[in-house]
Scaffold this motif. Structure first.
Motif, mmCIF file in Angstrom:
data_model
loop_
_atom_site.group_PDB
_atom_site.id
_atom_site.type_symbol
_atom_site.label_atom_id
_atom_site.label_comp_id
_atom_site.label_asym_id
_atom_site.label_seq_id
_atom_site.Cartn_x
_atom_site.Cartn_y
_atom_site.Cartn_z
ATOM 1 N N GLY A 25 0.782 -1.230 0.000
ATOM 2 C CA GLY A 25 0.000 0.000 0.000
ATOM 3 C C GLY A 25 0.811 1.276 0.000
ATOM 4 O O GLY A 25 1.786 1.439 -0.743
ATOM 5 N N ILE A 26 0.399 2.219 0.859
ATOM 6 C CA ILE A 26 1.035 3.532 0.918
ATOM 7 C C ILE A 26 2.500 3.416 1.300
ATOM 8 O O ILE A 26 3.365 4.089 0.732
ATOM 9 C CB ILE A 26 0.278 4.438 1.912
ATOM 10 N N GLY A 27 2.806 2.562 2.262
ATOM 11 C CA GLY A 27 4.186 2.418 2.704
ATOM 12 C C GLY A 27 5.101 1.932 1.599
ATOM 13 O O GLY A 27 6.211 2.447 1.408
ATOM 14 N N LEU A 28 4.641 0.939 0.851
ATOM 15 C CA LEU A 28 5.451 0.390 -0.238
ATOM 16 C C LEU A 28 5.603 1.405 -1.364
ATOM 17 O O LEU A 28 6.688 1.563 -1.938
ATOM 18 C CB LEU A 28 4.823 -0.895 -0.764
ATOM 19 N N ALA A 29 4.522 2.106 -1.701
ATOM 20 C CA ALA A 29 4.608 3.142 -2.740
ATOM 21 C C ALA A 29 5.583 4.244 -2.335
ATOM 22 O O ALA A 29 6.327 4.777 -3.169
ATOM 23 C CB ALA A 29 3.225 3.737 -3.004
ATOM 24 N N THR A 30 5.610 4.557 -1.052
ATOM 25 C CA THR A 30 6.522 5.587 -0.559
ATOM 26 C C THR A 30 7.962 5.099 -0.612
ATOM 27 O O THR A 30 8.871 5.848 -1.001
ATOM 28 C CB THR A 30 6.141 6.002 0.872
ATOM 29 N N ALA A 31 8.183 3.838 -0.243
ATOM 30 C CA ALA A 31 9.535 3.275 -0.332
ATOM 31 C C ALA A 31 10.040 3.332 -1.768
ATOM 32 O O ALA A 31 11.188 3.724 -2.036
ATOM 33 C CB ALA A 31 9.530 1.833 0.173
ATOM 34 N N ARG A 32 9.182 2.962 -2.697
ATOM 35 C CA ARG A 32 9.554 2.975 -4.112
ATOM 36 C C ARG A 32 9.919 4.396 -4.563
ATOM 37 O O ARG A 32 10.925 4.606 -5.249
ATOM 38 C CB ARG A 32 8.390 2.433 -4.941
ATOM 39 N N ARG A 33 9.115 5.373 -4.146
ATOM 40 C CA ARG A 33 9.360 6.760 -4.558
ATOM 41 C C ARG A 33 10.660 7.299 -3.955
ATOM 42 O O ARG A 33 11.447 7.972 -4.632
ATOM 43 C CB ARG A 33 8.177 7.650 -4.150
ATOM 44 N N PHE A 34 10.914 6.984 -2.687
ATOM 45 C CA PHE A 34 12.140 7.472 -2.054
ATOM 46 C C PHE A 34 13.375 6.872 -2.713
ATOM 47 O O PHE A 34 14.380 7.563 -2.907
ATOM 48 C CB PHE A 34 12.123 7.146 -0.557
ATOM 49 N N GLY B 251 -14.205 13.136 -7.410
ATOM 50 C CA GLY B 251 -14.894 12.064 -8.114
ATOM 51 C C GLY B 251 -14.176 10.732 -8.206
ATOM 52 O O GLY B 251 -14.551 9.882 -9.006
ATOM 53 N N ARG B 252 -13.149 10.510 -7.394
ATOM 54 C CA ARG B 252 -12.429 9.229 -7.442
ATOM 55 C C ARG B 252 -11.713 8.980 -6.125
ATOM 56 O O ARG B 252 -11.522 9.893 -5.313
ATOM 57 C CB ARG B 252 -11.394 9.228 -8.562
ATOM 58 N N MET B 253 -11.291 7.740 -5.923
ATOM 59 C CA MET B 253 -10.442 7.424 -4.790
ATOM 60 C C MET B 253 -9.002 7.812 -5.135
ATOM 61 O O MET B 253 -8.653 7.999 -6.295
ATOM 62 C CB MET B 253 -10.534 5.938 -4.442
ATOM 63 N N GLY B 254 -8.201 7.945 -4.103
ATOM 64 C CA GLY B 254 -6.824 8.342 -4.317
ATOM 65 C C GLY B 254 -5.925 7.153 -4.601
ATOM 66 O O GLY B 254 -6.315 5.993 -4.438
ATOM 67 N N ARG B 255 -4.705 7.444 -5.023
ATOM 68 C CA ARG B 255 -3.703 6.418 -5.302
ATOM 69 C C ARG B 255 -2.584 6.515 -4.272
ATOM 70 O O ARG B 255 -2.241 7.605 -3.813
ATOM 71 C CB ARG B 255 -3.131 6.605 -6.710
ATOM 72 N N ALA B 256 -2.024 5.370 -3.949
ATOM 73 C CA ALA B 256 -0.948 5.338 -2.960
ATOM 74 C C ALA B 256 0.207 6.243 -3.374
ATOM 75 O O ALA B 256 0.855 6.881 -2.533
ATOM 76 C CB ALA B 256 -0.464 3.904 -2.767
ATOM 77 N N GLU B 257 0.456 6.324 -4.662
ATOM 78 C CA GLU B 257 1.549 7.151 -5.162
ATOM 79 C C GLU B 257 1.331 8.638 -4.858
ATOM 80 O O GLU B 257 2.299 9.400 -4.726
ATOM 81 C CB GLU B 257 1.722 6.947 -6.669
ATOM 82 N N GLU B 258 0.069 9.054 -4.754
ATOM 83 C CA GLU B 258 -0.209 10.449 -4.447
ATOM 84 C C GLU B 258 0.134 10.771 -2.993
ATOM 85 O O GLU B 258 0.560 11.885 -2.671
ATOM 86 C CB GLU B 258 -1.672 10.756 -4.760
ATOM 87 N N ILE B 259 -0.044 9.802 -2.110
ATOM 88 C CA ILE B 259 0.362 9.988 -0.722
ATOM 89 C C ILE B 259 1.884 9.971 -0.629
ATOM 90 O O ILE B 259 2.489 10.753 0.112
ATOM 91 C CB ILE B 259 -0.247 8.908 0.182
ATOM 92 N N ALA B 260 2.510 9.079 -1.384
ATOM 93 C CA ALA B 260 3.971 9.003 -1.388
ATOM 94 C C ALA B 260 4.582 10.348 -1.789
ATOM 95 O O ALA B 260 5.599 10.774 -1.222
ATOM 96 C CB ALA B 260 4.437 7.897 -2.339
ATOM 97 N N ALA B 261 3.981 11.014 -2.757
ATOM 98 C CA ALA B 261 4.488 12.316 -3.205
ATOM 99 C C ALA B 261 4.398 13.349 -2.086
ATOM 100 O O ALA B 261 5.303 14.187 -1.919
ATOM 101 C CB ALA B 261 3.715 12.790 -4.429
ATOM 102 N N ALA B 262 3.318 13.283 -1.311
ATOM 103 C CA ALA B 262 3.163 14.214 -0.192
ATOM 104 C C ALA B 262 4.191 13.936 0.896
ATOM 105 O O ALA B 262 4.763 14.860 1.491
ATOM 106 C CB ALA B 262 1.750 14.110 0.376
ATOM 107 N N VAL B 263 4.445 12.658 1.170
ATOM 108 C CA VAL B 263 5.449 12.287 2.178
ATOM 109 C C VAL B 263 6.835 12.738 1.731
ATOM 110 O O VAL B 263 7.624 13.263 2.529
ATOM 111 C CB VAL B 263 5.426 10.766 2.434
ATOM 112 N N LEU B 264 7.126 12.549 0.454
ATOM 113 C CA LEU B 264 8.417 12.970 -0.088
ATOM 114 C C LEU B 264 8.611 14.475 0.118
ATOM 115 O O LEU B 264 9.702 14.921 0.510
ATOM 116 C CB LEU B 264 8.506 12.622 -1.572
ATOM 117 N N TYR B 265 7.581 15.243 -0.143
ATOM 118 C CA TYR B 265 7.673 16.687 0.061
ATOM 119 C C TYR B 265 7.973 17.011 1.528
ATOM 120 O O TYR B 265 8.889 17.801 1.828
ATOM 121 C CB TYR B 265 6.379 17.376 -0.367
ATOM 122 N N LEU B 266 7.227 16.411 2.455
ATOM 123 C CA LEU B 266 7.416 16.712 3.874
ATOM 124 C C LEU B 266 8.797 16.300 4.366
ATOM 125 O O LEU B 266 9.342 16.902 5.294
ATOM 126 C CB LEU B 266 6.326 16.025 4.708
#
Length: 240
Positions: A8-17, A203-218
């Motif tokens: 999920g979000i954790g894995l998408a964030t690991a991939r982005r980092f 009008g849609r659910m979010g994607r894990a990658e969108e949370i990863a981008a926010a974490v990367l910024y912070l």
């Protein structure tokens, strides 16, 4: 260090980092996921089995991370547990599972990581848009996330002398494997997603990658003036 980082979000964030050049350690409890993790974010990921509810387990994680990395520039305390809990049906096990993973887990993760966090490091906690809204059957999750939101403020104040920033990211409804763990059939999961998306201003659910981008910024230098706050990424659910 990313807790709850094997899906999920954790894995998408690991991939982005890792894409950005970071060395990443991820923790999880489900060993069946471990074989897939290096394939997804890359072989650079250090994959560790740990239960965030255990202070001893998280101290062991910190020791391993220090041994391999030498220290930490960022922690993403992402591990959480979500199940529907209508007030009349809440039992002791449900209460403990939700509160212990989200609240106790954040505390023990932070305690363990604190000695190896470098000056100027960034800590990101996972909350939820529901800590600002009322949702039927999710009072325990909302309460747990509200406690974590408070940690971002209190810990930021405590760590000012070390220039360690603590912030929170608050996801909305995100399409992750967690939806398949709510005890719903595949058809019920699809119906839930359709119903939820209809109530999202975008009008849609979010994607894990969108949370990863926010974490990367912070976690980044671009957010050096951002401290103690909660970045809501929910398609407008809590705001519009």
């Amino acid at each position: 260090l990313i807790t709850g980082g094997t899906s999920g979000i954790g894995l998408a964030t690991a991939r982005r980092f890792i894409q950005e050049g970071a060395r990443v350690a991820v923790t999880g409890r489900d060993e069946s996921r471990f074989a897939y993790v290096p394939e997804e974010p890359g072989e650079e990921a250090l994959v560790l089995k740990a239960d965030v509810r255990s202070a001893q387990a998280m101290q062991a994680v910190a020791a391993q991370v220090q041994n391999v990395f030498g220290g930490l520039d960022s922690v993403f305390a992402n591990a959480g547990y979500v199940i529907p809990t209508p007030l009349q049906s809440i039992d002791t096990r449900q209460y403990d599972d939700i509160m212990d993973v989200s609240v106790k887990g954040a505390v023990f993760t932070m305690q363990a990581a604190l000695p190896i966090l470098r000056e100027g490091a960034s800590v990101i906690l996972t909350t939820s848009f529901i800590d600002q809204t009322g949702k039927h059957g999710l009072s325990l999750v909302a309460a747990a996330k509200a406690a974590v939101r408070s940690f971002a403020r209190s810990w930021s104040y405590e760590l000012l002398a070390r220039k360690i920033r603590v912030n929170a990211v608050a996801p909305g409804g995100i399409e992750t494997p967690l939806l398949g763990k709510l005890g719903l059939s595949k058809a019920e999961v699809e119906a839930f997603k359709t119903h939820f998306a209809a109530g999202v201003p975008l009008g849609r659910m979010g994607r894990a990658e969108e949370i990863a981008a926010a974490v990367l910024y912070l976690a980044s230098d671009e957010a050096q003036y951002v401290v103690g706050t909660e970045l809501v990424v929910d398609g407008g659910c809590s705001q519009l």
